[in-house]
Design an enzyme around this catalytic site. Sequence first.
Site, PDB file in Angstrom:
ATOM      1  N   CYS A 130       0.810  -1.227   0.000  1.00  0.00           N
ATOM      2  CA  CYS A 130       0.000   0.000   0.000  1.00  0.00           C
ATOM      3  C   CYS A 130       0.844   1.279   0.000  1.00  0.00           C
ATOM      4  O   CYS A 130       0.608   2.200  -0.784  1.00  0.00           O
ATOM      5  CB  CYS A 130      -0.939  -0.005   1.199  1.00  0.00           C
ATOM      6  N   HIS A 243      -2.890   6.525   4.777  1.00  0.00           N
ATOM      7  CA  HIS A 243      -1.475   6.664   5.135  1.00  0.00           C
ATOM      8  C   HIS A 243      -0.955   8.027   4.677  1.00  0.00           C
ATOM      9  O   HIS A 243      -1.435   8.593   3.697  1.00  0.00           O
ATOM     10  CB  HIS A 243      -0.638   5.601   4.428  1.00  0.00           C
TER      11      HIS A 243
END
Length: 348
Positions: A130, A243
């Site tokens: 990711c 994130h």
Amino acid sequence: MAESYRVAILGATGAVGTELLELLEQRKFPLASLKLLASARSAGRTLSFQGESLPVEALDEKAFDDIDIVLASAGGSTSREWAPKAVAAGAVVIDNSSAFRMEPAVPLVVPEVNPQAASSHQGIIANPNCTTILMAVAIYPLHQVQPIRRVVAATYQSASGAGARAMEEVKVQAQAILNGQEPVTELFPYPLAFNLFPHNTKLNPQGYCEEEMKMVNETRKIFSAPNLRVTATCVRVPVLRAHSEAINLEFDQPFGAARAKEILSQAPGVKVVEDWQANYFPMPIDASGQDDVLVGRIRQDISHPYGLELWLCGDQIRKGAALNAIQIAELLVSNNWVKPLVPAETQV
Ligand code: A2P
């Protein structure tokens, strides 16, 4: 005649699995059928899709007999065991785990960067890590204009990267702390609520954790740049979803911040978010639920004449996982890189 495909989501009840379900609906993926697979624990549950309740089935030997595309997000060991079986049954597996990413014969694909790589698949296509996907989408447009020599990244990774249960754990910990109780840790090694810690994956002899080495090795593979110098420090922070990354780029000649901003403003999958007057830049709460990687604070590195700094936030579950996987599936479909077996009349 438009074709349609028999799709299975492996890990349908998880954080990424439920997002895959939502994206298949939202993006009107050409489905002939949809099978939801999870562990035996979830058999009998139902999940909603296009206004209907679909049953969750336990994974078994016959699960892939009538499937064209498997979107797998049930962890590395499940993929290692079951992806080859799905391929043997005739399906293409788009695998979200790290099990096959660095295998030379397995394409590692970010559609904004190396879509063509998907064409050479031999049954399995790997969805990158990711944090790596988010960084790749943001820096590749600059790399195309002027090759990047070195990347120094620091990440601020949300709980969602560890799955749905990890997100729940942080909420429960926060509640406990607010009630004056000791936070309980189960999935994470330390309390994450009101705390942070370096990413808790295994450390190598050089002192880098697995997550950091994924950023190094996967970026090199995706960019076809085996000598690209990359270093990273990955940190888990008490953010539920999305994130963030602070990225320093070094080129072999100056790269003006204004030019970088102009390039990124037009880059696929990127949204530049900068209001210097208001000191407003990408934040995880703004990135959550969005497809684009938000990029801002694009500025000259004052410590290096050829350096550029930027900050990004991206939804880890979406572009960092489920959306990237669906985009790969769309690539396969639009380029006829997966063999369709069912005619359009039977679309659900
Ligand atoms: P289940 O809900 O039945 O445990 P997350 O990443 O959010 O933790 O989700 C992991 C997903 O992978 C869930 O859907 C989970 O199903 C599924 N899963 C985990 N282990 C297995 C397994 N051995 N076989 C099939 N599915 C699994």
